[in-house]
Design an enzyme around this catalytic site. Structure first.
Site, PDB file in Angstrom:
ATOM      1  N   ASP A  33      16.544 -32.262   0.170  1.00  0.00           N
ATOM      2  CA  ASP A  33      15.148 -31.856  -0.057  1.00  0.00           C
ATOM      3  C   ASP A  33      14.279 -33.108  -0.017  1.00  0.00           C
ATOM      4  OD1 ASP A  33      12.711 -30.648  -1.316  1.00  0.00           O
ATOM      5  OD2 ASP A  33      14.096 -28.994  -1.709  1.00  0.00           O
ATOM      6  N   GLY A  38       9.471 -28.742  -3.420  1.00  0.00           N
ATOM      7  CA  GLY A  38      10.616 -28.468  -4.300  1.00  0.00           C
ATOM      8  C   GLY A  38      10.505 -29.282  -5.585  1.00  0.00           C
ATOM      9  N   ASP A  58      13.880 -36.006   4.262  1.00  0.00           N
ATOM     10  CA  ASP A  58      13.009 -35.102   5.012  1.00  0.00           C
ATOM     11  C   ASP A  58      13.727 -34.715   6.310  1.00  0.00           C
ATOM     12  OD1 ASP A  58      11.107 -33.884   6.584  1.00  0.00           O
ATOM     13  OD2 ASP A  58       9.550 -35.397   6.230  1.00  0.00           O
ATOM     14  N   VAL A  59      14.061 -33.450   6.467  1.00  0.00           N
ATOM     15  CA  VAL A  59      14.860 -33.029   7.639  1.00  0.00           C
ATOM     16  C   VAL A  59      14.067 -33.105   8.948  1.00  0.00           C
ATOM     17  CG1 VAL A  59      16.422 -31.565   6.299  1.00  0.00           C
ATOM     18  CG2 VAL A  59      14.382 -30.543   7.346  1.00  0.00           C
ATOM     19  N   SER A  77      11.175 -25.593   3.790  1.00  0.00           N
ATOM     20  CA  SER A  77       9.843 -25.310   4.350  1.00  0.00           C
ATOM     21  C   SER A  77       8.887 -24.969   3.218  1.00  0.00           C
ATOM     22  CB  SER A  77       9.870 -24.115   5.310  1.00  0.00           C
ATOM     23  OG  SER A  77       8.556 -23.848   5.770  1.00  0.00           O
ATOM     24  N   LYS A  93       6.220 -29.229  11.270  1.00  0.00           N
ATOM     25  CA  LYS A  93       7.319 -30.139  11.623  1.00  0.00           C
ATOM     26  C   LYS A  93       8.671 -29.680  11.084  1.00  0.00           C
ATOM     27  CE  LYS A  93       6.565 -34.683  11.555  1.00  0.00           C
ATOM     28  NZ  LYS A  93       6.042 -35.979  11.077  1.00  0.00           N
ATOM     29  N   TYR A 147       2.705 -21.829   9.836  1.00  0.00           N
ATOM     30  CA  TYR A 147       3.985 -21.343   9.307  1.00  0.00           C
ATOM     31  C   TYR A 147       4.587 -20.323  10.271  1.00  0.00           C
ATOM     32  CZ  TYR A 147       7.211 -19.269   5.819  1.00  0.00           C
ATOM     33  OH  TYR A 147       8.313 -18.810   5.128  1.00  0.00           O
ATOM     34  N   ARG A 188       1.108 -17.640  -4.922  1.00  0.00           N
ATOM     35  CA  ARG A 188       1.615 -16.314  -4.572  1.00  0.00           C
ATOM     36  C   ARG A 188       1.226 -15.307  -5.650  1.00  0.00           C
ATOM     37  NH1 ARG A 188       4.604 -15.243  -0.692  1.00  0.00           N
ATOM     38  NH2 ARG A 188       4.951 -16.929   0.781  1.00  0.00           N
TER      39      ARG A 188
END
Ligand code: UDP
Length: 323
Positions: A33, A38, A58-59, A77, A93, A147, A188
């Protein structure tokens, strides 16, 4: 031999629950992560375990983990409209470059990869309920476009690796999911409403509240993902709870659950907010033998207990988003 799984987005809401489940199932879990959205507190209970490793990475940048990896779950994400507005480029990204890196990594490790897609690929759907054969109605340049389009690209590149490289791939289309460890301030509906009730504020319903969603409890989602990873099916599968409700009814349920004396106030509907959303889960039933088991009443109770147990400072901090 013990299986080893890489879970990206491990410190997030869904990622952390997946880490728990795979550890319970006897896997070695490698969490990854970059901690933009997160939070390490979601996985702090795992750090003492020998079965768990963590990489702060960071992937979207080249991914490397020494040793064997049998499975990959790509769950990194941002995943809420507030985040897309704040970090649109990172959102694009991680779904595109990040997915490409992980597919390459999967190929190098000869691992099976499951990527987290979303009901957002259906956009503001013109077909109801949404089944996997519907291509969607997405505005590429709207606020959600970063997104939605990243996830659509993610599905395309995942299928390309499957057909061209014969990589073992799985795609889950996740519908609205809730449960403990949702971020209180992610904007949310559920954390917003419960946070507002706990702070003694009015509940902000966007638009007239007639838009609908279908909410799935996190444990049901995790079970569906666990089954999908272990089955032999590469096309997308919807996982979600088909019980549909309007957002106004949902806010009323939260008022009843929390016993708040506050009322509903109406705010403008955000641009491109989908009017309706309900998964058609025929495919998940047929292929995975999966159906959701946790009722909204039961799931909301557990989630409310979680939010109530958070430190009061955290509750206060989440308020500024709605000021
Ligand atoms: N929503 C609302 N008030 C809030 C936050 C959200 O009425 O404080 C609405 C939002 O406009 C949407 C629905 O609740 O119609 C679900 O929003 P959420 O962000 O949870 O999920 P998504 O829109 O991505 O399905």
């Amino acid at each position: 031999m013990t299986k080893r799984i890489l879970i990206t987005g491990a410190a997030g809401f869904l990622g952390s629950h997946l880490c728990d489940r795979f550890i319970q199932e006897g896997y070695q879990v490698v969490g990854m992560d970059n901690l933009i959205t997160g939070d390490l507190k979601n996985i702090s209970h795992l750090f003492k375990l020998r079965e768990f490793d963590f990489y702060h990475h960071d992937v979207s940048k080249f991914v490397h983990v020494p040793g064997k990896i049998d499975y990959i779950l790509h769950f990194a994400s941002p995943a809420s409209p507030i985040d897309y507005l704040k970090i649109p480029i990172q959102t694009l990204k991680v779904g595109s470059l990040g997915t490409h890196n992980l597919l390459g990594f999967a190929l190098a490790k000869k691992a099976r990869i499951l990527v987290a897609s979303t009901s957002e690929v259906y956009g503001d759907p013109l077909v109801h309920p949404q089944n996997e054969d519907y291509w969607g109605n997405v505005n590429p340049i709207g606020p959600r476009g970063v997104y939605d389009e990243a996830k659509r690209f993610q599905e395309a590149i995942t299928m390309a690796y499957h057909t061209y490289h014969k990589l073992e791939t799985r795609i889950v289309r996740i519908f609205n999911t809730y449960g403990p460890r949702m971020r209180l301030n992610d904007g949310r509906a559920l954390p917003a409403f419960i946070g507002q009730a706990l702070r003694g504020e009015d509940l902000t319903v966007f638009g007239d509240g007639s838009q609908s969603r279908s909410f799935c409890y996190v444990d049901d989602l995790v079970e569906g993902i666990f089954r999908l990873l272990h089955c032999d099916y590469a096309k997308p599968v919807n996982i979600g709870n088909p019980v549909e409700i309007t957002i106004k009814q949902f806010a009323e349920e939260i008022i009843k659950l929390t016993g708040t004396t506050q009322k509903i106030v109406y705010k403008p509907l955000p641009q491109d907010d989908p009017k309706q959303r309900q998964p058609d889960i025929t495919r998940a039933k047929e292929i995975l033998g999966w159906t959701p088991k946790v009722s909204r009443e039961e799931g909301l109770k557990i989630t409310y207990e979680y939010f109530k147990s958070l430190p009061p400072e955290e509750l206060k901090r989440s308020a500024h988003r709605f000021a």
